[in-house]
Design a protein around this motif. Sequence first.
Motif, short mmCIF file in Angstrom:
data_model
loop_
_atom_site.label_atom_id
_atom_site.label_comp_id
_atom_site.label_asym_id
_atom_site.label_seq_id
_atom_site.Cartn_x
_atom_site.Cartn_y
_atom_site.Cartn_z
N VAL A 1 3.08 -2.84 -16.32
CA VAL A 1 3.63 -2.08 -15.20
C VAL A 1 2.49 -1.52 -14.36
N MET A 2 2.55 -1.74 -13.06
CA MET A 2 1.63 -1.07 -12.15
C MET A 2 2.31 0.22 -11.68
N VAL A 3 1.72 1.34 -12.03
CA VAL A 3 2.26 2.64 -11.65
C VAL A 3 1.43 3.18 -10.48
N VAL A 4 2.12 3.62 -9.43
CA VAL A 4 1.46 4.12 -8.23
C VAL A 4 1.70 5.62 -8.11
N ASN A 5 0.63 6.37 -7.92
CA ASN A 5 0.74 7.80 -7.66
C ASN A 5 1.03 7.99 -6.19
N LEU A 6 2.28 8.25 -5.86
CA LEU A 6 2.70 8.31 -4.46
C LEU A 6 2.06 9.47 -3.70
N GLY A 7 1.49 10.40 -4.43
CA GLY A 7 0.79 11.50 -3.77
C GLY A 7 -0.60 11.10 -3.28
N GLY A 8 -1.12 9.99 -3.77
CA GLY A 8 -2.47 9.59 -3.38
C GLY A 8 -2.60 8.17 -2.89
N CYS A 9 -1.49 7.40 -2.95
CA CYS A 9 -1.57 5.98 -2.58
C CYS A 9 -0.17 5.47 -2.26
N SER A 10 -0.06 4.63 -1.27
CA SER A 10 1.23 4.03 -0.94
C SER A 10 1.44 2.77 -1.76
N ASP B 1 -0.50 -0.10 -0.13
CA ASP B 1 -1.94 -0.11 -0.39
C ASP B 1 -2.25 -0.63 -1.79
N ALA B 2 -1.43 -0.25 -2.76
CA ALA B 2 -1.65 -0.71 -4.14
C ALA B 2 -1.49 -2.23 -4.23
N ARG B 3 -0.58 -2.78 -3.45
CA ARG B 3 -0.35 -4.23 -3.47
C ARG B 3 -1.53 -5.01 -2.91
N HIS B 4 -2.39 -4.37 -2.16
CA HIS B 4 -3.51 -5.07 -1.53
C HIS B 4 -4.61 -5.43 -2.52
N ASP B 5 -4.56 -4.87 -3.74
CA ASP B 5 -5.53 -5.25 -4.76
C ASP B 5 -5.11 -6.61 -5.31
N SER B 6 -5.64 -7.68 -4.72
CA SER B 6 -5.18 -9.02 -5.06
C SER B 6 -5.48 -9.39 -6.52
N GLY B 7 -6.60 -8.87 -7.05
CA GLY B 7 -6.94 -9.17 -8.43
C GLY B 7 -5.90 -8.66 -9.40
N MET C 1 6.55 -2.83 -10.86
CA MET C 1 5.70 -1.96 -10.07
C MET C 1 6.54 -0.76 -9.67
N ILE C 2 6.11 0.44 -10.04
CA ILE C 2 6.91 1.63 -9.76
C ILE C 2 6.03 2.71 -9.13
N GLY C 3 6.65 3.57 -8.33
CA GLY C 3 5.96 4.69 -7.73
C GLY C 3 6.47 6.00 -8.29
N PHE D 1 -7.48 7.28 -9.05
CA PHE D 1 -7.52 6.06 -8.24
C PHE D 1 -6.26 5.82 -7.42
N GLY D 2 -5.18 6.50 -7.73
CA GLY D 2 -3.95 6.32 -6.97
C GLY D 2 -2.99 5.32 -7.60
N TYR D 3 -3.49 4.41 -8.41
CA TYR D 3 -2.61 3.48 -9.13
C TYR D 3 -3.31 3.02 -10.40
N HIS D 4 -2.52 2.54 -11.34
CA HIS D 4 -3.06 2.17 -12.65
C HIS D 4 -2.12 1.16 -13.28
#
Length: 406
Positions: free
Chosen positions: A22-31, A34-40, A53-55, A78-81
């Motif tokens: 699961v990719m977890v996104v911290n909505l307070g620091g990252c949209s 933006d998290a999806r742009h990490d292609s790797g 993928m959840i926020g 980092f805003g996501y993990h």
Amino acid sequence: MAKHAELAEGDIPSVATYAPVVMVVNLGGCSMEDARHDSGLQGALLRRPFHDMIGLTAEEIADETAFTAADKASLMKFGYHVIVLPLVELHQAPLGRRQLSAAEATITEALRLWTYALLPAIAMHIQGTSRSGLITDQTYDWLSDEAPNLVRLAGKSAAGLGIPQIGPGSGKADWAGDLPGFLSALSDAGRKLAIQFPGEDAPRKGEALRAKVDAISLGMSEGQHKVANMKHLLATRIKTLDVLAKAKRIATEAVQSLIKETSSSEKGYKRLKGLGPYHVTRNPDAFGKRLNGAARKVIQAQRPPAYVQDTSDAENRLSESEIAWIALLCDIDPFLITAQHILLHDEVIGMREWGKALRGELMTPNYLHHLEALRRDPSAVESVGQKAIVEVFQDLPSYLLFECRK
């Protein structure tokens, strides 16, 4: 785990296949965008059979009991993990002396074989003597500096025998009580083991195996780049023993941890009497200390520290390149002993397939094709971890097995 155990070899190449990611996104620091742009990360995530993928808000992250402290710290920084939920195999406490797991036994065999094969050549290189010469303190001093995991394993093996255990950073004189004897015992056990080299029709063992190692040394000592090649050859051989020693120690610790945590989990579930452990930890005021303690034991059993290796301590955490080394040399699923680097599942299993191919064994090159494509097109490499594995894929067979590729 159950499906992995039931299916035939090769149908599911790794227990990591089914691990939810699961990719977890911290909505307070990252949209989310933006998290999806990490292609790797996205590429590795989308290759998993079970992924999402959840926020979450900062408050939701703080209250979430399924995240470790390290997960939360990474999210806030980092805003996501990306979080992997490892599939932990239950291990019952054995009666009497515990038998080695299949992974432990295979790693042990590889360490014995390569110690027997490589140690005389290593000593010859370091001491500047013929292979028939005795191994001197000079070689043991060198190994104590360059192969700390071998020294640590020697110290652990000496425990209970009246010989002081050895820790990393010990003075060079400290190895004298056990390292020579430990390596001698490994060599004696490895004398009867065999391995097939690329391009050869039959496996080698005993003196025939050491003769092959000598032939590789001779081949590397010729040509325009002989000085650099010999330096790299020595480093590769020492690292091979060091990585196998580290893998053996970590595999043993992981299995012992799984046995301990399985017992704690069973006791915890009995105390909970049907209550969900995460429900209890999310509502601590509604339950007493006894039930909260039982719930924590159940949750920890799902992420045993020695298996998850959620630490920055390099001595107790396998790196991407070390996992690739193990997959190629030992033909085991490395994710049986570590939950690290599961996102690199495809590359790691490709290394296992490559090891089989080099030894002339039957294999299906499903993941090997992916690994070869990365080697041929460096621009397709998406992450530092992928790069580390591709480097092992390229270099290790060339120097350890003298298998050159174009």
